[in-house]
Design a protein around this motif. Structure first.
Motif, short mmCIF file in Angstrom:
data_model
loop_
_atom_site.label_atom_id
_atom_site.label_comp_id
_atom_site.label_asym_id
_atom_site.label_seq_id
_atom_site.Cartn_x
_atom_site.Cartn_y
_atom_site.Cartn_z
N VAL A 56 -69.13 -49.38 57.09
CA VAL A 56 -68.37 -49.86 55.94
C VAL A 56 -67.98 -51.31 56.16
CG1 VAL A 56 -66.27 -49.52 54.60
CG2 VAL A 56 -67.52 -47.55 55.47
N PHE A 57 -67.61 -51.65 57.38
CA PHE A 57 -67.22 -53.01 57.73
C PHE A 57 -68.09 -53.53 58.85
CE2 PHE A 57 -63.22 -51.62 55.81
CZ PHE A 57 -62.96 -52.69 54.97
N LEU A 58 -68.30 -54.84 58.84
CA LEU A 58 -69.06 -55.51 59.89
C LEU A 58 -68.13 -56.42 60.67
CD1 LEU A 58 -72.03 -56.78 57.70
CD2 LEU A 58 -72.00 -54.73 59.13
N LYS A 59 -68.44 -56.63 61.94
CA LYS A 59 -67.78 -57.69 62.70
C LYS A 59 -68.31 -59.00 62.13
CE LYS A 59 -67.70 -55.01 66.94
NZ LYS A 59 -68.24 -54.91 68.31
N VAL A 60 -67.56 -60.08 62.32
CA VAL A 60 -67.99 -61.38 61.80
C VAL A 60 -69.35 -61.75 62.38
CG1 VAL A 60 -67.44 -63.84 61.70
CG2 VAL A 60 -65.64 -62.14 61.36
N GLU A 61 -69.56 -61.46 63.64
CA GLU A 61 -70.84 -61.78 64.28
C GLU A 61 -71.99 -61.00 63.63
OE1 GLU A 61 -68.02 -61.00 65.83
OE2 GLU A 61 -67.56 -62.82 66.93
N GLU A 62 -71.74 -59.76 63.25
CA GLU A 62 -72.77 -58.96 62.59
C GLU A 62 -73.07 -59.51 61.20
OE1 GLU A 62 -71.73 -54.66 64.68
OE2 GLU A 62 -70.74 -55.22 62.83
N ALA A 63 -72.03 -59.92 60.48
CA ALA A 63 -72.24 -60.52 59.16
C ALA A 63 -73.02 -61.83 59.30
CB ALA A 63 -70.90 -60.78 58.48
N ALA A 64 -72.71 -62.60 60.32
CA ALA A 64 -73.43 -63.86 60.57
C ALA A 64 -74.91 -63.58 60.83
CB ALA A 64 -72.81 -64.60 61.74
N ARG A 65 -75.20 -62.54 61.61
CA ARG A 65 -76.61 -62.19 61.87
C ARG A 65 -77.32 -61.79 60.58
NH1 ARG A 65 -74.77 -59.95 66.82
NH2 ARG A 65 -74.56 -57.87 65.88
N LEU A 102 -58.34 -58.39 57.15
CA LEU A 102 -57.75 -58.15 58.46
C LEU A 102 -57.42 -56.67 58.56
CD1 LEU A 102 -55.29 -61.07 59.26
CD2 LEU A 102 -57.29 -60.36 60.55
N ILE A 103 -57.93 -56.04 59.58
CA ILE A 103 -57.67 -54.62 59.81
C ILE A 103 -57.15 -54.49 61.24
CG2 ILE A 103 -58.65 -52.30 59.92
CD1 ILE A 103 -60.75 -53.27 57.91
N GLY A 104 -55.87 -54.20 61.35
CA GLY A 104 -55.27 -54.07 62.67
C GLY A 104 -55.40 -55.33 63.50
N GLY A 105 -55.34 -56.47 62.86
CA GLY A 105 -55.46 -57.75 63.56
C GLY A 105 -56.90 -58.20 63.79
N LEU A 106 -57.86 -57.42 63.36
CA LEU A 106 -59.28 -57.78 63.53
C LEU A 106 -59.87 -58.19 62.19
CD1 LEU A 106 -60.34 -54.74 65.74
CD2 LEU A 106 -59.80 -57.05 66.51
N ARG A 107 -60.62 -59.26 62.18
CA ARG A 107 -61.28 -59.74 60.97
C ARG A 107 -62.56 -58.94 60.76
NH1 ARG A 107 -59.48 -62.13 56.78
NH2 ARG A 107 -58.16 -63.33 58.17
N ARG A 108 -62.69 -58.33 59.60
CA ARG A 108 -63.88 -57.54 59.28
C ARG A 108 -64.41 -57.93 57.92
NH1 ARG A 108 -64.14 -56.99 64.01
NH2 ARG A 108 -63.75 -55.08 65.17
N VAL A 109 -65.72 -57.85 57.76
CA VAL A 109 -66.41 -58.20 56.54
C VAL A 109 -66.98 -56.92 55.93
CG1 VAL A 109 -68.35 -59.53 55.58
CG2 VAL A 109 -67.01 -60.47 57.48
N PRO A 110 -66.70 -56.63 54.66
CA PRO A 110 -67.32 -55.44 54.04
C PRO A 110 -68.84 -55.52 54.16
CG PRO A 110 -65.61 -56.30 52.62
CD PRO A 110 -65.80 -57.32 53.72
N ALA A 111 -69.47 -54.39 54.41
CA ALA A 111 -70.91 -54.36 54.65
C ALA A 111 -71.72 -54.92 53.49
CB ALA A 111 -71.36 -52.94 54.97
N ASP A 112 -71.19 -54.83 52.27
CA ASP A 112 -71.93 -55.35 51.12
C ASP A 112 -71.61 -56.81 50.80
OD1 ASP A 112 -69.35 -54.87 50.22
OD2 ASP A 112 -69.97 -53.97 48.34
N ALA A 113 -70.66 -57.41 51.51
CA ALA A 113 -70.26 -58.79 51.22
C ALA A 113 -71.35 -59.83 51.49
CB ALA A 113 -68.98 -59.15 51.99
N PRO A 114 -72.13 -59.73 52.58
CA PRO A 114 -73.21 -60.73 52.76
C PRO A 114 -74.21 -60.72 51.60
CG PRO A 114 -72.77 -59.63 54.83
CD PRO A 114 -71.99 -58.89 53.77
#
Length: 77
Positions: free
Chosen positions: A20-29, A51-63
């Motif tokens: 559902v969410f990607l790490k920023v590095e995964e979204a960058a890839r 921000l989820i629990g202090g972690l930046r996450r990108v929705p999987a469909d956002a890229p």
């Protein structure tokens, strides 16, 4: 299947369709850009993130949504 066999079958998390969410590095890839560029897109609001629990996450469909907006903008010019 042995443990060694399980390691060989390990999936790349960045292509897992159930995420559902990607790490920023995964979204960058997925966007084929660097991590710094991806963070710049997030800061500018061009790439959705949360921000989820202090972690930046990108929705999987956002890229894909970002790419669709880029294509629309380029065709409008």
């Amino acid at each position: 299947m042995s443990i060694a066999g399980v390691d060989a079958v390990r999936l790349d998390e960045s292509t897992d369709p159930t995420l559902v969410f990607l790490k920023v590095e995964e979204a960058a890839r997925r966007l084929r850009v660097g991590r710094t560029t991806c963070y710049a897109l997030i800061r500018s609001g061009e790439l959705e993130s949360h921000l989820i629990g202090g972690l930046r996450r990108v929705p999987a469909d956002a890229p894909a949504a970002y790419l669709a907006r880029l294509r629309t903008q380029q065709h409008a010019v």
